[in-house]
Scaffold this motif. Structure first.
Motif, PDB file in Angstrom:
ATOM      1  N   GLU A 260     -53.266  54.222 -38.816  1.00 36.53           N
ATOM      2  CA  GLU A 260     -53.911  54.246 -37.829  1.00 36.53           C
ATOM      3  C   GLU A 260     -53.988  52.830 -36.996  1.00 36.53           C
ATOM      4  N   GLU A 263     -51.044  50.960 -35.608  1.00 34.79           N
ATOM      5  CA  GLU A 263     -50.158  51.711 -33.980  1.00 34.79           C
ATOM      6  C   GLU A 263     -50.917  51.345 -32.876  1.00 34.79           C
ATOM      7  N   ASN A 264     -52.769  51.259 -33.054  1.00 34.38           N
ATOM      8  CA  ASN A 264     -53.273  50.500 -32.025  1.00 34.38           C
ATOM      9  C   ASN A 264     -53.146  49.236 -31.749  1.00 34.38           C
ATOM     10  N   SER A 266     -50.112  47.756 -31.830  1.00 38.21           N
ATOM     11  CA  SER A 266     -49.347  47.699 -31.204  1.00 38.21           C
ATOM     12  C   SER A 266     -48.857  48.259 -30.090  1.00 38.21           C
ATOM     13  N   LYS A 267     -49.751  49.256 -29.777  1.00 40.04           N
ATOM     14  CA  LYS A 267     -50.354  50.228 -28.727  1.00 40.04           C
ATOM     15  C   LYS A 267     -50.886  49.356 -27.867  1.00 40.04           C
ATOM     16  N   ARG A 268     -51.350  48.766 -27.917  1.00 42.81           N
ATOM     17  CA  ARG A 268     -52.409  47.814 -27.129  1.00 42.81           C
ATOM     18  C   ARG A 268     -52.027  46.168 -26.711  1.00 42.81           C
ATOM     19  N   SER A 269     -51.045  45.944 -27.584  1.00 41.12           N
ATOM     20  CA  SER A 269     -50.112  44.892 -27.462  1.00 41.12           C
ATOM     21  C   SER A 269     -49.738  44.142 -26.385  1.00 41.12           C
ATOM     22  N   LEU A 303     -43.536  49.580 -36.223  1.00 46.00           N
ATOM     23  CA  LEU A 303     -44.157  49.899 -34.440  1.00 46.00           C
ATOM     24  C   LEU A 303     -43.825  49.183 -33.601  1.00 46.00           C
ATOM     25  N   GLN A 307     -41.721  50.431 -31.040  1.00 45.10           N
ATOM     26  CA  GLN A 307     -42.176  50.716 -29.672  1.00 45.10           C
ATOM     27  C   GLN A 307     -41.994  49.719 -28.307  1.00 45.10           C
ATOM     28  N   HIS A 308     -41.971  48.652 -29.163  1.00 45.42           N
ATOM     29  CA  HIS A 308     -41.197  46.938 -27.968  1.00 45.42           C
ATOM     30  C   HIS A 308     -40.180  46.729 -27.878  1.00 45.42           C
TER      31      HIS A 308
END
Length: 372
Positions: A260, A263-264, A266-269, A303, A307-308
């Motif tokens: 978790e 995930e957070n 990576s999502k915010r980066s 991730l 994601q990126h």
């Protein structure tokens, strides 16, 4: 566990629970009939049981399966429910199997050496139903816990299968379990439970027959103690299953926490590639790598790739990380780097309190981020 997980409303239904246990025992008696004396002595019974226990079960039981039945209920609550139900089944089975635990069974164990490879003495077969029941119960319970915390396990992958086995039977974690036992069980039962978890634990061997021999030897404590009756078999089954479930919860919940976090982050980066370099610098600050740090880095890399669409081959091939190289990368990025500073802070705490060297790296990073 039975082929389909039990619903929350079923707890407390004695007749229904007993029927489930009796049906499971009947199924396992048929399984034991297919074993030879060599299968039991060599530990091959575990190889066959684990395949039988998980093949159809994993096809039916996934995260969506639980969500449909416990919609809106937090994972912690469902896991607690599953552990209590498994412990209840274990206790019921212990009561039904207690009659097999006598001096005659102990004596019969020795006769395996002279038995035909195609036959198993009746007393040993009776004992094996109990061992197989508890083994399958705890294996499926650990799998349920992993699924509920959404920890990915591919049981066709030998490493993931070994991970599940290690967690389910507290292999390589005996010391941790024994410490927790003191407060987790009634005083009168503690000496027996300690004996159950005492002795050598598996540290390296991943062969399933080796695990089978280990589990059989561990369960023989129920037979080796004089005047074993229903109370001890019932209590030992219940509490060892309860402790195995709590151990699985601690392991998989912690892994879910780390996933978790990854995930957070990576999502915010806003700077995913730089994030990986800074995270690795913080992790390597004290020249040691904790298991949680390894897990976090593995999921961060995954991730960022997913994601990126960033794959950093230079970092992947790195042996020793040079802080100067990381600072050069930080200084080369203009604008707000607060996300990178947050990454450093979060990574440093993933395995516990921040140490002196991690603090020094974060302090240097904070100064550079301010200048930027």
């Amino acid at each position: 566990m039975p082929e389909a997980p039990i619903e929350a409303g079923d707890i407390g239904d004695d007749d229904a629970d007993r029927k489930v246990v009796e049906d499971e025992r009947a199924e396992l008696r048929e399984f034991i009939k297919g074993l030879s004396a060599h299968d039991i002595k060599s530990g091959n019974w575990f190889t066959k049981l684990s395949a039988q226990a998980m093949s159809s079960y994993t096809d039916k039981v996934d995260w969506q399966y639980f969500q449909e039945r416990y919609k809106g209920v937090p994972a912690d609550a469902i896991v607690d429910q599953r552990i209590k139900m498994a412990a209840r089944y274990a206790a019921l089975e212990g009561g039904l199997s207690a009659g097999a635990y006598s001096a005659a069974v102990v004596a019969t164990l020795g006769s395996l050496g002279g038995a035909s490879t195609a036959t198993v003495p009746a007393a040993v077969a009776t004992m094996m139903v109990d061992v197989a029941f508890i083994t399958r119960l705890q294996l499926r319970l650990a799998y349920d816990v992993a699924v509920l915390y959404r920890v990915p396990l591919d049981l066709s992958d030998p490493d993931d299968m070994w991970k599940l086995i290690r967690v389910a039977f507290t292999i390589k974690s005996g010391e941790v379990v024994r410490e927790g036992v003191v407060k987790a069980v009634p005083v009168i039962v503690r000496p027996v439970i300690k004996r159950f978890y005492s002795g050598a634990v598996l540290t390296a061997a991943k062969g399933l027959p080796v695990v089978g021999k280990y589990l059989l030897q561990r369960n023989i404590i129920k037979i080796g103690i004089p005047v074993v009756g229903v109370p001890l078999a019932l209590v030992l089954n219940r509490y060892t299953t309860l402790l195995a479930g709590r151990h699985a919860q601690a392991v998989f919940r912690n892994e879910a926490r780390v996933i978790e976090l990854a995930e957070n982050l990576s999502k915010r980066s806003q700077h995913p590639q730089l994030m990986l370099w800074v995270a690795w610098l913080v992790i390597r600050a004290n020249h040691k790598i904790a298991d949680d740090e390894t897990l976090l880095m593995r999921h961060l890399v995954r991730l960022v790739r997913e994601q990126h669409q960033v794959v950093d081959e230079q970092l992947a091939h790195l042996v020793d990380i040079d802080p100067a190289e990381v600072w050069r990368r930080v200084d080369a990025v203009p604008g707000d780097l607060s996300d990178i500073l947050d990454v450093a802070d979060r990574v440093a705490t993933v395995d516990g309190a921040v140490n002196t060297r991690e603090k020094a790296v974060i302090s240097e990073l904070r100064d550079r981020c301010r200048r930027t």
